[in-house]
Design an enzyme around this catalytic site. Structure first.
Site, PDB file in Angstrom:
ATOM      1  CG  HIS A 130      -5.482  -0.714  -7.053  1.00  0.00           C
ATOM      2  ND1 HIS A 130      -4.524   0.074  -7.721  1.00  0.00           N
ATOM      3  CD2 HIS A 130      -5.276  -1.298  -5.746  1.00  0.00           C
ATOM      4  CE1 HIS A 130      -3.686   0.190  -6.836  1.00  0.00           C
ATOM      5  NE2 HIS A 130      -4.553  -0.427  -5.911  1.00  0.00           N
ATOM      6  CG  HIS A 188      -6.041   2.471  -2.081  1.00  0.00           C
ATOM      7  ND1 HIS A 188      -5.305   2.185  -0.963  1.00  0.00           N
ATOM      8  CD2 HIS A 188      -5.410   1.704  -3.033  1.00  0.00           C
ATOM      9  CE1 HIS A 188      -4.286   2.183  -1.531  1.00  0.00           C
ATOM     10  NE2 HIS A 188      -3.868   1.215  -2.128  1.00  0.00           N
ATOM     11  CB  VAL A 213      -1.892   5.917   0.359  1.00  0.00           C
ATOM     12  CG1 VAL A 213      -3.225   6.532   0.980  1.00  0.00           C
ATOM     13  CG2 VAL A 213      -1.539   6.406  -1.158  1.00  0.00           C
ATOM     14  CD  GLN A 267      -3.014  -0.734   2.187  1.00  0.00           C
ATOM     15  OE1 GLN A 267      -2.334  -1.307   3.242  1.00  0.00           O
ATOM     16  NE2 GLN A 267      -4.160   0.061   2.116  1.00  0.00           N
TER      17      GLN A 267
END
Length: 137
Positions: free
Chosen positions: A99, A97, A93, A91
């Protein structure tokens, strides 16, 4: 979370090419896409990984990921999508999240080797974001 780039995008204090902004999360173009039209979908609250997402947020978040996965092929002309999520490792960040990567037969993507392709300009990125947002309504 004050130092989280994705939290800043959710809050609107950092610009992004958003494709959807809903109570369940925000979707925006990856600035280093595997293929053009690659979207990141993040939950609104700061959550570092999937196991930390509150159970009551799961249905809405994954419904949003599902909507984006349906919109990306229609908006980009792709045949399908690759949907993936890293937890902690890989990751860039540390905010959960998903994708959503547009895929076509023979696109060269093999396993987990993800070559990156840049947008030619901000206008091109804005065009992809606008097309996906248009499909999402």
């Amino acid at each position: 979370m004050p130092d989280c780039l994705f939290c800043a995008i959710v809050a609107g204090s950092v610009p992004a090419f958003k494709v959807v902004d809903s109570p369940d999360g925000v979707g925006f173009l990856d600035i280093r896409p595997v293929f053009k039209g690659h979207v990141l979908v993040v939950p609104r609250p700061h959550v570092p990984e999937l196991s930390a997402l509150e159970p009551d947020l799961l249905p809405g978040f994954f419904a949003l990921v599902q909507r984006v996965a349906a919109a990306v092929p229609e908006a980009t002309g792709a045949r399908g999508t690759f949907v993936a999520m890293n937890n902690i490792v890989s990751q860039s960040v540390p905010h959960l999240h998903a994708h959503v990567v547009p895929r076509t037969k023979g696109d060269g993507l093999r396993g987990f080797f993800w070559p990156r392709h840049k947008y030619g300009s901000e206008e091109e990125a804005a065009s992809y974001a606008s097309r996906i947002a248009g499909v999402l309504g």
